[in-house]
Write an enzyme that holds these catalytic residues in place. Structure first.
Site, PDB file in Angstrom:
ATOM      1  N   LYS A   1       0.861  -1.171   0.000  1.00  0.00           N
ATOM      2  CA  LYS A   1       0.000   0.000   0.000  1.00  0.00           C
ATOM      3  C   LYS A   1       0.901   1.226   0.000  1.00  0.00           C
ATOM      4  O   LYS A   1       1.670   1.451   0.942  1.00  0.00           O
ATOM      5  CB  LYS A   1      -0.897  -0.001   1.226  1.00  0.00           C
ATOM      6  CG  LYS A   1      -1.787   1.229   1.278  1.00  0.00           C
ATOM      7  CD  LYS A   1      -2.749   1.199   2.435  1.00  0.00           C
ATOM      8  CE  LYS A   1      -3.578   2.466   2.438  1.00  0.00           C
ATOM      9  NZ  LYS A   1      -4.513   2.515   3.560  1.00  0.00           N
TER      10      LYS A   1
ATOM     11  N   LYS B   1      -2.140  -1.546  -3.865  1.00  0.00           N
ATOM     12  CA  LYS B   1      -2.984  -0.365  -3.801  1.00  0.00           C
ATOM     13  C   LYS B   1      -2.151   0.903  -3.855  1.00  0.00           C
ATOM     14  O   LYS B   1      -1.160   0.974  -3.135  1.00  0.00           O
ATOM     15  CB  LYS B   1      -3.766  -0.423  -2.488  1.00  0.00           C
ATOM     16  CG  LYS B   1      -4.643   0.757  -2.226  1.00  0.00           C
ATOM     17  CD  LYS B   1      -5.219   0.615  -0.863  1.00  0.00           C
ATOM     18  CE  LYS B   1      -6.003   1.866  -0.556  1.00  0.00           C
ATOM     19  NZ  LYS B   1      -6.541   1.855   0.765  1.00  0.00           N
TER      20      LYS B   1
HETATM   21  C1  PBG Z   1      -7.375   3.609   5.350  1.00  0.00           C
HETATM   22  C2  PBG Z   1      -7.668   3.388   3.936  1.00  0.00           C
HETATM   23  C3  PBG Z   1      -7.472   4.276   2.878  1.00  0.00           C
HETATM   24  C4  PBG Z   1      -7.996   3.664   1.762  1.00  0.00           C
HETATM   25  C5  PBG Z   1      -8.454   2.403   2.147  1.00  0.00           C
HETATM   26  N1  PBG Z   1      -8.233   2.257   3.502  1.00  0.00           N
HETATM   27  C6  PBG Z   1      -6.958   5.653   2.842  1.00  0.00           C
HETATM   28  C7  PBG Z   1      -5.644   5.992   3.358  1.00  0.00           C
HETATM   29  O1  PBG Z   1      -4.796   5.151   3.644  1.00  0.00           O
HETATM   30  O2  PBG Z   1      -5.464   7.185   3.515  1.00  0.00           O
HETATM   31  C8  PBG Z   1      -8.058   4.276   0.407  1.00  0.00           C
HETATM   32  C9  PBG Z   1      -9.140   3.803  -0.456  1.00  0.00           C
HETATM   33  C10 PBG Z   1      -9.461   4.695  -1.567  1.00  0.00           C
HETATM   34  O3  PBG Z   1      -8.827   5.731  -1.799  1.00  0.00           O
HETATM   35  O4  PBG Z   1     -10.419   4.346  -2.263  1.00  0.00           O
HETATM   36  N2  PBG Z   1      -6.233   3.018   5.814  1.00  0.00           N
HETATM   37 ZN    ZN Z   2      -5.901   3.924   7.788  1.00  0.00          ZN
END
Ligand code: PBG
Ligand code: ZN
Length: 326
Positions: free
Chosen positions: A196, A249
């Site tokens: 991520k 992601k």
């Molecule tokens: C939280 C989380 C995020 C997303 C999924 N879980 C945002 C972040 O890490 O700031 C992003 C999903 C999206 O942008 O559709 N941990």
């Molecule tokens: Zn988060």
């Protein structure tokens, strides 16, 4: 006339041939629709930066999901948005936690007719907006693990089919897996957000969850987009710690990582077609600059071609409504 033995255009001559020769096809059973569920009743607010996506209370969510289930949506990812946030993320825990209640209600109603996964992260629940607990000015990895483990257990008890740890704390997959095993939840899946990246593409999501960090950013725990090999390190850690599905992601700017994962593991690979990727398409389509269906199909096919077996996408409802996969 030129004498050419190899003419790749022969396979592109018409649709019937192109369809026969197509290498990659989106798997409809691999698509997951995300939802945002908030505390309260009678609430259904469109998220301003995500046209067509709502933040809604459980009563409204049940209506939405009933309609979506008729459309053919069978797999979902839930994000909880609590009415109060605090330092300890206490609203993420307990029977009355917003996501826990939603999971329980949905699983009681649908059983195996609906695959329910839920986010495991603290950023929607902490007053800091960070994905973990904060000590001083640091996001405290080891203090966060027990809270994530507890959150995961509450969701599992509610009947959650699959947990999606998105927090990027080191060791959280193992911590959650151990908690699950010790409490008899041997069949709960873990879909690990293995790679991520810290990304601008999450902007609209943070609107949805009201979860932007008040101070600092997430670069101390999410990955640096300059790094590719590091994703493989994260991948092997999560596999060793007991992940069932591994995720990349965002998706579109990270197709190389998806491709690496699909070669490096035999586990199913998921990709998250995130909020910013969704909204880019929506805004272009709204201005009639592109055809929405064509662009969504191109994006999801590219993610599939790169090696994703599973795609989380906000477009799923529109895809089914429009019959875009037929
Ligand atoms: C939280 C989380 C995020 C997303 C999924 N879980 C945002 C972040 O890490 O700031 C992003 C999903 C999206 O942008 O559709 N941990
Ligand atoms: Zn988060």
């Amino acid at each position: 006339m030129a004498e050419l033995f190899n003419r790749p255009r022969r396979l592109r001559r018409n649709k019937i041939i192109r369809d026969m020769a197509a290498e990659a096809r989106i798997n409809p059973d691999g698509l997951i629709q995300p939802y945002f569920v908030c505390d309260g009743t009678g609430i259904k607010n469109e998220i301003e930066s995500m046209p067509g996506i709502y933040r809604e209370s459980l009563d409204s969510l049940l209506t939405s999901i009933a309609e979506d289930h008729k459309l053919g949506i069978r797999r979902i990812m839930l994000f909880g948005v609590p009415d109060e946030k605090d330092a300890g993320a206490s609203k993420a825990l307990g029977e009355d936690a917003v996501a826990v209640k939603a999971v329980k209600t949905l699983k009681d109603r649908y059983g195996e007719e609906l695959f329910v996964s839920a986010d495991v992260c603290l950023c929607a629940y902490t007053d800091s907006g960070h994905c973990g607990l904060v000590t001083g000015d640091k996001v405290d990895n080891d203090k966060t693990l027990p809270v994530l483990g507890e959150m995961a257990l509450w969701l599992a008890r509610a009947g959650c089919d699959c947990l999606g740890p998105s927090d990027m704390m080191d060791g959280r997959v193992g911590w959650i897996r151990e908690n699950l095993e010790h409490n008899g939840f041997v069949n709960t899946l873990i879909m690990a957000y293995s790679a991520k990246y810290a990304s601008s593409y999450y902007g609209p999501f943070r609107d949805a969850c009201d979860s932007a960090p008040g101070k600092g950013d997430r670069r101390g725990y999410q990955m640096d987009y300059r790094n590719r090999r590091e994703a493989s390190t994260e991948l092997s850690l999560d596999i060793d710690e007991g992940a069932d599905i591994v995720m990349v992601k965002p998706a579109l700017a990270y197709l190389d990582i998806i491709s690496d994962f699909s070669r490096q593991t035999d586990l199913p690979v998921a990709a998250y077609n995130v909020s910013g990727e969704y909204t880019m398409v929506k805004l272009l389509a709204r201005e009639n600059i592109v055809d929405e269906r064509m662009m969504v199909m191109e994006n999801l096919t590219a993610i599939t071609r790169a090696g994703a077996d599973i795609i989380l996408t906000y477009h799923l409802r529109d895809i089914l409504k429009g019959g875009w996969l037929e």
